[in-house]
Design a protein around this motif. Structure first.
Motif, PDB file in Angstrom:
ATOM      1  N   LEU A  41       8.811  13.914  -2.118  1.00 54.04           N
ATOM      2  CA  LEU A  41       9.758  12.808  -1.971  1.00 54.04           C
ATOM      3  C   LEU A  41       9.034  11.469  -1.987  1.00 54.04           C
ATOM      4  N   LEU A  42       7.902  11.377  -1.318  1.00 59.18           N
ATOM      5  CA  LEU A  42       7.117  10.145  -1.348  1.00 59.18           C
ATOM      6  C   LEU A  42       6.690   9.796  -2.764  1.00 59.18           C
ATOM      7  N   GLN A  43       6.281  10.807  -3.530  1.00 58.92           N
ATOM      8  CA  GLN A  43       5.851  10.560  -4.915  1.00 58.92           C
ATOM      9  C   GLN A  43       7.007  10.017  -5.756  1.00 58.92           C
ATOM     10  N   LEU A  44       8.192  10.577  -5.577  1.00 60.28           N
ATOM     11  CA  LEU A  44       9.361  10.092  -6.313  1.00 60.28           C
ATOM     12  C   LEU A  44       9.674   8.646  -5.940  1.00 60.28           C
ATOM     13  N   LEU A  45       9.733   8.357  -4.666  1.00 62.29           N
ATOM     14  CA  LEU A  45      10.124   7.026  -4.207  1.00 62.29           C
ATOM     15  C   LEU A  45       9.079   5.969  -4.559  1.00 62.29           C
ATOM     16  N   ARG A  46       7.809   6.322  -4.410  1.00 65.75           N
ATOM     17  CA  ARG A  46       6.759   5.346  -4.723  1.00 65.75           C
ATOM     18  C   ARG A  46       6.643   5.099  -6.223  1.00 65.75           C
ATOM     19  N   THR A  47       6.969   6.092  -7.024  1.00 60.48           N
ATOM     20  CA  THR A  47       6.983   5.895  -8.473  1.00 60.48           C
ATOM     21  C   THR A  47       8.006   4.829  -8.852  1.00 60.48           C
ATOM     22  N   VAL A  48       9.125   4.817  -8.140  1.00 57.03           N
ATOM     23  CA  VAL A  48      10.160   3.807  -8.364  1.00 57.03           C
ATOM     24  C   VAL A  48       9.712   2.444  -7.847  1.00 57.03           C
ATOM     25  N   GLY A  49       8.864   2.443  -6.817  1.00 55.24           N
ATOM     26  CA  GLY A  49       8.409   1.197  -6.213  1.00 55.24           C
ATOM     27  C   GLY A  49       8.948   0.977  -4.821  1.00 55.24           C
ATOM     28  N   ILE A  50       9.491   2.038  -4.194  1.00 58.81           N
ATOM     29  CA  ILE A  50      10.035   1.928  -2.842  1.00 58.81           C
ATOM     30  C   ILE A  50       8.937   2.198  -1.819  1.00 58.81           C
ATOM     31  N   SER A  51       8.735   1.281  -0.898  1.00 60.97           N
ATOM     32  CA  SER A  51       7.741   1.469   0.163  1.00 60.97           C
ATOM     33  C   SER A  51       8.218   2.594   1.079  1.00 60.97           C
ATOM     34  N   SER A  52       7.404   3.609   1.234  1.00 61.63           N
ATOM     35  CA  SER A  52       7.801   4.772   2.038  1.00 61.63           C
ATOM     36  C   SER A  52       6.570   5.378   2.684  1.00 61.63           C
TER      37      SER A  52
ATOM     38  N   ARG B  81       0.823  -1.216   0.000  1.00 58.26           N
ATOM     39  CA  ARG B  81       0.000   0.000   0.000  1.00 58.26           C
ATOM     40  C   ARG B  81       0.850   1.256   0.000  1.00 58.26           C
ATOM     41  N   LEU B  82       2.015   1.176   0.630  1.00 59.96           N
ATOM     42  CA  LEU B  82       2.889   2.345   0.751  1.00 59.96           C
ATOM     43  C   LEU B  82       3.859   2.484  -0.417  1.00 59.96           C
ATOM     44  N   SER B  83       3.658   1.701  -1.460  1.00 61.41           N
ATOM     45  CA  SER B  83       4.549   1.781  -2.619  1.00 61.41           C
ATOM     46  C   SER B  83       3.835   2.291  -3.866  1.00 61.41           C
ATOM     47  N   TYR B  84       2.562   2.688  -3.738  1.00 60.35           N
ATOM     48  CA  TYR B  84       1.811   3.219  -4.880  1.00 60.35           C
ATOM     49  C   TYR B  84       1.826   4.741  -4.861  1.00 60.35           C
ATOM     50  N   PRO B  85       2.228   5.405  -5.955  1.00 56.75           N
ATOM     51  CA  PRO B  85       2.214   6.874  -5.993  1.00 56.75           C
ATOM     52  C   PRO B  85       0.797   7.425  -6.087  1.00 56.75           C
ATOM     53  N   GLU B  86       0.645   8.704  -5.728  1.00 54.45           N
ATOM     54  CA  GLU B  86      -0.645   9.385  -5.867  1.00 54.45           C
ATOM     55  C   GLU B  86      -0.938   9.643  -7.352  1.00 54.45           C
TER      56      GLU B  86
END
Length: 312
Positions: free
Chosen positions: A185-196, A112-117
């Motif tokens: 930062l969350l949008q960048l990381l989740r776009t990559v697939g990193i849980s944040s 759930r925490l790896s999907y971008p907005e």
């Protein structure tokens, strides 16, 4: 290691009496391996009955109702917290984004925490990632590079954004404050697939002059299978340190809102927040901020205007 005594006072004032104020509070410091809560008190005007529970992300939450008519409500949290982030940077960790996939399949919360907005400017997010060049880098290296990009390309500016400011608007402005930078930062990381995940808390002042000191602060945490959750502060381009005190975690600001609620009545409200931080050596820091609230609907505003005219 550091010990802080923090007093957080939230004061709501109304120009006409209101009633049936229903509220939800997330002002409880996290107990985790790098942070011990030594003492905590929650004080509320009229001493209402308070119900406690734990939300999906493990945050402690308080709910209370203030049913009687009132023109002011004060919520005060007092805490003593010991913080020990012994490592200023995480250990060497070669976990890749691909290496996170097995963890995400086994832990739905990480998925759930790896999907971008959903944003209109996702292409701009993709362009930033292309500029950073994330290929063949570890999760930690990617996160640190994204953190540095925000610090170097966005300007810390108070008063031009609020809690409703979207990622698209922040990308357009290239300015904002801690919560804005955390969301980008969350949008960048989740776009990559990193849980944040988003983190709310405080950054206690020290001699390094970090931005956002004294008041409530926001940063993010990334997950690695070997080290768990690691904190990154894009406002200051650092990993979290002994002066970061964590309150709540979630997908975004709305999961971590310190106080939210509603009430019955026609009134204009103002909100001020005072954060006081005390140190073991006797030093003391205090900051007071008037918070910009959401605009009330035009229809409600006209009704309040009419009442005020009748009272003149």
């Amino acid at each position: 290691m550091a010990i802080f005594k923090i007093v957080h006072i939230t004061k709501y004032q109304y120009n006409w009496p209101i009633k049936e104020s229903i509220n939800e509070v997330r002002l409880f410091p996290h107990n985790f391996k790098n942070q011990d809560v030594l003492d905590f008190q929650l004080l509320i005007t009229h001493d209402p009955h308070v119900e406690y529970h734990q939300d999906y992300y493990g945050n402690r939450v308080a709910n209370f109702n203030n049913l009687e008519a009132h023109e002011e409500m004060v919520i005060e949290s007092r805490m003593t917290v010991r913080v020990n982030h012994s490592l200023k940077i995480p250990e060497i960790d070669n976990t890749t984004v691909e290496g996170l996939q097995k963890e995400k399949r086994e832990k739905i919360a990480l998925l759930r925490l790896s999907y971008p907005e959903a944003t209109e400017k996702q292409k701009e997010i993709d362009a930033i990632l292309a500029t950073i060049n994330i290929d063949n880098k570890s999760v930690i290296a990617i996160a640190q590079a994204c953190n540095q990009y925000i610090f170097e390309n966005f300007t810390y500016t108070k008063g031009i954004t609020n809690i409703e400011t979207t990622i698209d608007e922040i990308l357009e402005l290239k300015k904002g404050v801690c919560q804005d930078f955390a969301h980008v930062l969350l949008q960048l990381l989740r776009t990559v697939g990193i849980s944040s995940r988003y983190v709310s808390g405080y950054i206690c002042p020290n001699e390094s002059g970090l931005r956002g000191e004294g008041a409530t602060h926001a940063w993010i945490e990334i997950y690695t299978p070997t080290q768990g959750w690691l904190g990154l502060d894009p406002t200051n381009n650092i990993w979290t340190m002994d002066n970061h005190v964590k309150l709540a975690v979630g997908r975004n600001f709305y999961d971590c809102t310190p106080i939210k609620g509603t009430f019955k009545g026609l009134a204009r409200q103002t909100l001020s927040v005072c954060v006081s931080i005390g140190y073991e050596d006797g030093r003391h820091y205090e900051e007071i901020n008037d918070v910009q609230l959401e605009e009330i609907p035009q229809e409600i505003s006209e009704q309040i205007d009419y009442i005020e005219q009748q009272q003149q």
